[in-house]
Design a protein around this motif. Structure first.
Motif, mmCIF file in Angstrom:
data_model
loop_
_atom_site.group_PDB
_atom_site.id
_atom_site.type_symbol
_atom_site.label_atom_id
_atom_site.label_comp_id
_atom_site.label_asym_id
_atom_site.label_seq_id
_atom_site.Cartn_x
_atom_site.Cartn_y
_atom_site.Cartn_z
ATOM 1 N N VAL A 98 7.582 0.545 2.029
ATOM 2 C CA VAL A 98 6.519 0.109 1.117
ATOM 3 C C VAL A 98 6.397 1.595 0.289
ATOM 4 N N VAL A 99 6.068 2.532 1.037
ATOM 5 C CA VAL A 99 5.767 3.806 0.472
ATOM 6 C C VAL A 99 6.853 4.261 -0.517
ATOM 7 N N ARG A 100 8.248 3.881 -0.014
ATOM 8 C CA ARG A 100 9.489 4.307 -0.748
ATOM 9 C C ARG A 100 9.555 3.560 -2.070
ATOM 10 N N LEU A 101 9.180 2.244 -1.838
ATOM 11 C CA LEU A 101 9.000 1.417 -3.275
ATOM 12 C C LEU A 101 7.922 2.113 -4.209
ATOM 13 N N LEU A 102 6.854 2.550 -3.915
ATOM 14 C CA LEU A 102 5.818 2.972 -4.754
ATOM 15 C C LEU A 102 6.203 4.448 -5.037
ATOM 16 N N LEU A 103 6.645 5.394 -4.115
ATOM 17 C CA LEU A 103 6.565 6.588 -4.407
ATOM 18 C C LEU A 103 7.948 7.579 -4.347
ATOM 19 N N GLY A 104 8.927 6.423 -3.894
ATOM 20 C CA GLY A 104 10.201 7.018 -4.236
ATOM 21 C C GLY A 104 10.845 8.000 -3.226
ATOM 22 N N SER A 105 9.961 8.094 -2.097
ATOM 23 C CA SER A 105 10.451 8.910 -0.831
ATOM 24 C C SER A 105 9.711 8.057 0.339
ATOM 25 N N PRO A 106 10.390 8.078 1.478
ATOM 26 C CA PRO A 106 10.019 7.427 2.772
ATOM 27 C C PRO A 106 8.944 8.284 3.534
ATOM 28 N N LEU A 107 8.214 7.794 4.258
ATOM 29 C CA LEU A 107 7.461 8.583 5.208
ATOM 30 C C LEU A 107 8.224 8.995 6.351
ATOM 31 N N ASP A 108 8.392 10.471 6.485
ATOM 32 C CA ASP A 108 9.322 10.912 7.399
ATOM 33 C C ASP A 108 8.858 11.658 8.572
ATOM 34 N N THR A 109 7.523 11.435 9.217
ATOM 35 C CA THR A 109 7.008 11.979 10.145
ATOM 36 C C THR A 109 6.138 10.647 10.867
ATOM 37 N N SER A 110 6.048 10.879 12.109
ATOM 38 C CA SER A 110 5.250 10.006 12.820
ATOM 39 C C SER A 110 3.875 9.721 12.424
ATOM 40 N N ALA A 111 3.214 10.882 12.039
ATOM 41 C CA ALA A 111 1.834 10.862 11.607
ATOM 42 C C ALA A 111 1.605 10.392 10.304
ATOM 43 N N THR A 112 2.700 10.439 9.371
ATOM 44 C CA THR A 112 2.499 9.671 8.054
ATOM 45 C C THR A 112 2.818 8.190 8.143
ATOM 46 N N VAL A 113 3.753 7.860 9.190
ATOM 47 C CA VAL A 113 3.962 6.514 9.647
ATOM 48 C C VAL A 113 2.636 5.938 10.055
ATOM 49 N N ALA A 114 2.034 6.487 11.015
ATOM 50 C CA ALA A 114 0.685 6.058 11.540
ATOM 51 C C ALA A 114 -0.389 6.004 10.688
ATOM 52 N N LEU A 115 -0.549 6.759 9.770
ATOM 53 C CA LEU A 115 -1.498 6.742 8.638
ATOM 54 C C LEU A 115 -1.057 5.622 7.676
ATOM 55 N N GLY A 116 0.379 5.306 7.358
ATOM 56 C CA GLY A 116 0.424 4.194 6.585
ATOM 57 C C GLY A 116 0.143 2.915 7.239
ATOM 58 N N ARG A 117 0.167 2.857 8.352
ATOM 59 C CA ARG A 117 -0.181 1.493 9.171
ATOM 60 C C ARG A 117 -1.476 1.511 9.376
ATOM 61 N N VAL A 118 -2.135 2.611 9.352
ATOM 62 C CA VAL A 118 -3.822 2.432 9.214
ATOM 63 C C VAL A 118 -4.267 1.913 7.684
ATOM 64 N N ALA A 119 -3.713 2.546 6.696
ATOM 65 C CA ALA A 119 -3.857 2.025 5.479
ATOM 66 C C ALA A 119 -3.567 0.498 5.313
ATOM 67 N N GLY A 120 -2.459 -0.049 6.048
ATOM 68 C CA GLY A 120 -2.117 -1.294 5.881
ATOM 69 C C GLY A 120 -3.153 -2.153 6.561
ATOM 70 N N ALA A 121 -3.535 -1.720 7.692
ATOM 71 C CA ALA A 121 -4.714 -2.388 8.484
ATOM 72 C C ALA A 121 -5.955 -2.544 7.480
ATOM 73 N N ALA A 122 -6.310 -1.619 6.783
ATOM 74 C CA ALA A 122 -7.413 -1.710 5.753
ATOM 75 C C ALA A 122 -7.199 -2.519 4.775
ATOM 76 N N LEU A 123 -6.016 -2.629 4.151
ATOM 77 C CA LEU A 123 -5.648 -3.575 3.195
ATOM 78 C C LEU A 123 -5.792 -4.931 3.570
ATOM 79 N N LEU A 124 -5.249 -5.041 5.029
ATOM 80 C CA LEU A 124 -5.339 -6.752 5.587
ATOM 81 C C LEU A 124 -6.724 -6.944 5.554
ATOM 82 N N ALA A 125 -7.640 -6.114 6.187
ATOM 83 C CA ALA A 125 -9.113 -6.577 6.420
ATOM 84 C C ALA A 125 -9.419 -6.889 5.066
ATOM 85 N N LEU A 126 -9.327 -5.964 3.904
ATOM 86 C CA LEU A 126 -9.694 -6.470 2.519
ATOM 87 C C LEU A 126 -9.249 -7.726 2.279
ATOM 88 N N GLY A 127 -8.216 -7.795 2.325
ATOM 89 C CA GLY A 127 -7.338 -9.286 1.882
ATOM 90 C C GLY A 127 -7.790 -10.393 2.748
#
Length: 136
Positions: free
Chosen positions: A26-55
């Motif tokens: 998802v981040v690669r589609l938006l920003l053109g580069s992938p998440l490359d550390t476990s910390a950024t992947v975890a943060l991406g998943r937290v953002a996903g949980a927030a968007l899921l809650a909003l939805g």
């Protein structure tokens, strides 16, 4: 307001699920580069949980459009959508190349922010006239 809440529910739930399942894609589609550390992947998943809650919140509020809670939810969506426009727009201006979905996402969030504002104005207009008599 019902169509706004339904569409937001669908879009944000899908985006949230995508970020939780495959955040780097998802981040690669938006920003053109992938998440490359476990910390950024975890943060991406937290953002996903927030968007899921909003939805989910928008979907559940779709039939309760006249409540203060629905008005609060749409007000929060204005902030979220405007924030997304600013943050994603700045990322697009400041970095090259960008992902294929970045500018469509910026336009979508801008349109959703405008739609939220229109719905809130309409709601407040109706509320005012309900409390102060009909239009003359």
């Amino acid at each position: 307001m019902k169509p706004l809440l339904k569409l937001t529910g669908i879009i944000e739930t899908a985006t949230g699920l995508g970020l939780m399942a495959v955040p780097s894609v998802v981040v690669r589609l938006l920003l053109g580069s992938p998440l490359d550390t476990s910390a950024t992947v975890a943060l991406g998943r937290v953002a996903g949980a927030a968007l899921l809650a909003l939805g989910v919140a928008c979907w559940l509020a779709r039939d309760d459009t006249q409540s203060r809670a629905a008005r609060g939810l749409v007000s929060a969506m204005v902030l979220y959508n405007l924030g997304a426009v600013v943050i994603l727009g700045a990322a697009g201006i400041g970095s090259q190349p960008v992902g294929i979905a970045l500018w469509p996402a910026v336009v979508l969030h801008a349109a959703m922010a405008v739609w939220c504002i229109v719905c809130l104005r309409r709601f407040l207009f109706q509320l005012y006239h309900a409390e102060h008599g009909r239009l003359r």
